[in-house]
Each structure stands twice: as C-alpha cells, then as structure tokens.
Design a protein around this motif. Structure first.
Motif, PDB file in Angstrom:
ATOM      1  N   ASP A   1     -24.007  59.601 -17.116  1.00  0.00           N
ATOM      2  CA  ASP A   1     -24.737  58.452 -16.569  1.00  0.00           C
ATOM      3  C   ASP A   1     -26.213  58.745 -16.822  1.00  0.00           C
ATOM      4  O   ASP A   1     -26.875  59.379 -16.014  1.00  0.00           O
ATOM      5  N   TYR A   2     -26.721  58.302 -17.976  1.00  0.00           N
ATOM      6  CA  TYR A   2     -28.056  58.745 -18.392  1.00  0.00           C
ATOM      7  C   TYR A   2     -29.171  57.817 -17.917  1.00  0.00           C
ATOM      8  O   TYR A   2     -30.337  58.148 -18.030  1.00  0.00           O
ATOM      9  N   ASP A   3     -28.812  56.635 -17.411  1.00  0.00           N
ATOM     10  CA  ASP A   3     -29.863  55.776 -16.840  1.00  0.00           C
ATOM     11  C   ASP A   3     -29.841  55.820 -15.308  1.00  0.00           C
ATOM     12  O   ASP A   3     -30.622  55.119 -14.657  1.00  0.00           O
TER      13      ASP A   3
ATOM     14  N   ASP B   1     -27.793  54.740 -13.025  1.00  0.00           N
ATOM     15  CA  ASP B   1     -27.401  53.576 -12.214  1.00  0.00           C
ATOM     16  C   ASP B   1     -26.105  53.830 -11.448  1.00  0.00           C
ATOM     17  O   ASP B   1     -25.533  52.915 -10.858  1.00  0.00           O
TER      18      ASP B   1
ATOM     19  N   LYS C   1     -23.229  54.608 -12.719  1.00  0.00           N
ATOM     20  CA  LYS C   1     -22.023  54.377 -13.526  1.00  0.00           C
ATOM     21  C   LYS C   1     -22.151  55.076 -14.878  1.00  0.00           C
ATOM     22  O   LYS C   1     -23.207  55.007 -15.507  1.00  0.00           O
TER      23      LYS C   1
ATOM     24  N   ASP D   1     -21.321  54.534 -18.238  1.00  0.00           N
ATOM     25  CA  ASP D   1     -20.887  53.341 -18.953  1.00  0.00           C
ATOM     26  C   ASP D   1     -21.262  53.480 -20.426  1.00  0.00           C
ATOM     27  O   ASP D   1     -22.426  53.307 -20.800  1.00  0.00           O
TER      28      ASP D   1
ATOM     29  N   ASP E   1     -26.736  55.318 -21.620  1.00  0.00           N
ATOM     30  CA  ASP E   1     -25.634  56.244 -21.333  1.00  0.00           C
ATOM     31  C   ASP E   1     -25.024  56.763 -22.638  1.00  0.00           C
ATOM     32  O   ASP E   1     -24.664  57.938 -22.741  1.00  0.00           O
TER      33      ASP E   1
HETATM   34 CA   LIG Z   1     -25.295  54.464 -16.359  1.00  0.00          CA
END
Ligand SMILES: [Ca+2]
Length: 339
Positions: free
Chosen positions: A203-205, A207, A209, A211, A217
């Motif tokens: 989950d690289y942003d 948020d 999730k 995704d 992500d």
């Molecule tokens: Ca994410």
C-alpha cells in the motif's frame, strides 16, 4: 574463452498430464478440489465456512480452454524480435515520460527505498499494461481454474496460484468472482500473479488498501518485487541492465553461448574476441551475450549485466526483458531532453 557461471538455472517445469474435462463441467466437482481445499485449510487456516465459499465460487467458474492456447502462444514466445520490439514505440515512450513527471515523487521514493530506478518501473508498467490502461478483462477465477485444473504442462504452477488467489480474496475481502486480469490470472497495472500479490504488493499511497490497480501502489510493489523476489536475482542498486555491443569481425566468437541464463563471460575476454561494448567496461565485468535476430536477416547484439536477469524474474523471456530494458532506456533518454 573463460566462462563463469553466475546464476543458477531455473528448476525444470514439472510435467503432469492434463485432466480431460468436458465443456460445461462444474469445477467444484473437479477431482483436484479436495486437494485445493486441504491446502487452504492447512497453509492458510481457512475455516469450513470459508472453504464452503471457495466451493461455491468454483461452481461459478467458467471453463475457458482458449486461455491455455493463449498462454502457450504468448507473444514473447512466438513473435520475432522485430515484431515484439514494436512495443517500444513513440507513444509508449511519450506516455512513459509523462508518467515520470506525474508520479515523480512516488517513483523517487521507490528508488530511494529499494534502489530500483524510475525508468525500469516505467518500462515494466509500459510493456505489461501500457501504464495501467490495459490490465486484462478475463475473470481471474476462470483463468486460474481453467489453467490450474487443465493446463497440460504448467497446471501445478497455476493450481498453486489458484490457491493463493482464494487466500488473497479472503484476506483482502474480494469476492473471487470479481477481479479481472490477463489470460494467466495476472492482475493490476503491474500484472502480479496472486502469490506475488500476497507476498510483495504494497500500500504505497497509504490509503489503507493494497490496490495494484492504483499506480502508486503498483510502483511501490514493482520496486519491492525486485529486491525481495529471489535473493540471487535481486536488483543491484546503481548497476546497468544491458548495453549494445558490436562485433569487430562481424561474427560471434566460436563457442559463445547467447541468450542464456547460465553462460557468462568476462568483458576483457569478449573484447579480445571482437565483442565491443558501447561503453568501456573493466575487464573483470561478467556479462551475458544477447543476440537478437531481426526479420531482415541482421542481428542486434547486447551485453547483459546481472540486472538483466533480475528483469527476467518478472517474465523469463529474453524478448520481454530486452523490451523492458530498451523502453526504460528510451524513456530515460527522452526525459533527459525534456526535464
Ligand atoms: Ca493504496
């Protein structure tokens, strides 16, 4: 010529006969289902209620044997380099540069954290899915059930991916009937198979999730992939992937093995045998030789560093890794002209 093995060969694929299944069959009654459920019970601690959901999903799975044909005739296996390399076109390069600017912060963070340069991540995204535009419209459930139960040679691999897919769906709260992807069950902008989605997706942003249909992500997950997937083939920070070469005598040295993951040569030996790299290299640099035959009868030669074989962990085809490499280099060159 001195030959220095650098990287172990891949294990041979396990060959198992396919199971003949008539069209219209209910995959929940397929003889391999008990083994699948047992695997989920033991490895992923599925409850009986969760296993019941798996059985119900399998009853809804569609048999799509054409996907097996598609897998066997994948372009990187059947096209010539002249055909395959058309993917490195102006629009992919332009879109790659645009994405470099748009996602610069995320790409730079991924480079700092994992050592994987933005151009390689863009090369992967560009070749895999045109930067997330074409991620595949086949239900992953159908793709993996068909290939996992019926693929004549790679069924063991796909059966494992089917199990991981059910575990992924349970863990992430997906209905297994919903996700779509490629004919092979690869998902999202980065085209991760379910086992890698489970192990390596991030989950690289932030948020909440993970995704892989979201670019941030996908970018973080690709960078993570290259440092974790296989210790021997992990990405080497700051090292190149491959460079062009020319043949002084117009022919390869006698006995040279090309396009192999097992045969490596020293730059000094190669130079003395008439293989000239496009930039000077220390004599003890270990290199593989890539020979790309073009449709007009000519050849392109490249010298591959260990990072080239790292790219091949993403897809073990020379053409794939070379297309990613050349797209990455073209994006880098174009971006340098329009910083
Ligand atoms: Ca994410």
């Amino acid at each position: 010529m001195r030959r220095t093995p650098l990287i172990p060969a891949l294990c041979c694929a396990v060959l198992i006969s396919s199971v003949a299944i008539a069209d219209g069959i209910d995959y929940s009654t397929e003889p391999q289902v008990p083994a699948l459920l047992q695997r989920l019970r033991i490895d992923d601690h599925f409850s009986e209620a969760e296993l019941q959901q798996v059985t119900l999903a399998l009853a809804d799975a569609r048999r799509l044997p054409q996907l097996i044909v598609q897998e066997q005739k994948a372009p990187e296996r059947t096209e010539t380099w002249t055909q395959y390399s058309r993917r490195i076109d102006d629009s992919r390069i332009r879109d790659g540069v645009a994405l470099l600017h748009e996602q610069r912060d995320v790409l730079e963070r991924a480079e700092n954290e994992f050592g994987v340069p933005p151009s390689l991540i863009l090369g992967i995204l560009g070749i895999e899915t045109r930067y997330g535009r074409i991620t595949g419209g086949v239900r992953v459930l159908d793709a993996l059930a068909t290939q996992g139960f019926e693929h004549p040679t790679r069924n063991v691999f796909f059966f494992g991916e089917l199990a991981d897919f059910f575990a992924l769906c349970r863990d992430r709260g997906f209905d297994p009937r919903t996700p779509t992807g490629s004919y092979a069950g690869a998902m999202g902008d980065a085209q991760f198979m379910p086992s890698n989605y489970r192990k390596l997706a991030l989950d690289y942003d932030g948020d909440g999730k993970t995704d892989l249909w979201s670019l941030p992500d996908a970018i973080g997950s690709i960078a993570n992939y290259f440092t974790h997937y296989a210790p021997d083939w992990a990405w080497r920070r700051g090292e190149p992937i491959a460079i062009p070469a020319t043949l002084t005598n117009g022919v390869l040295p006698a006995g040279a093995v090309v396009n192999s993951r097992d045969n490596f040569y020293l730059a000094g030996d190669l130079r003395r045998a008439g293989v000239q790299p496009s930039v000077p290299l220390p004599d003890d640099t270990q290199l593989g030789i890539i020979d790309l035959a073009l449709d007009d009868g000519s050849h392109e030669y490249w010298l591959a560093f260990p990072n080239f074989y790292s790219v091949m962990t993403y897809n073990p085809r020379i053409y794939y890794a070379m297309a990613v490499t050349q797209l990455a280099q073209r994006i880098e060159a174009a971006a340098a002209l329009s910083p």
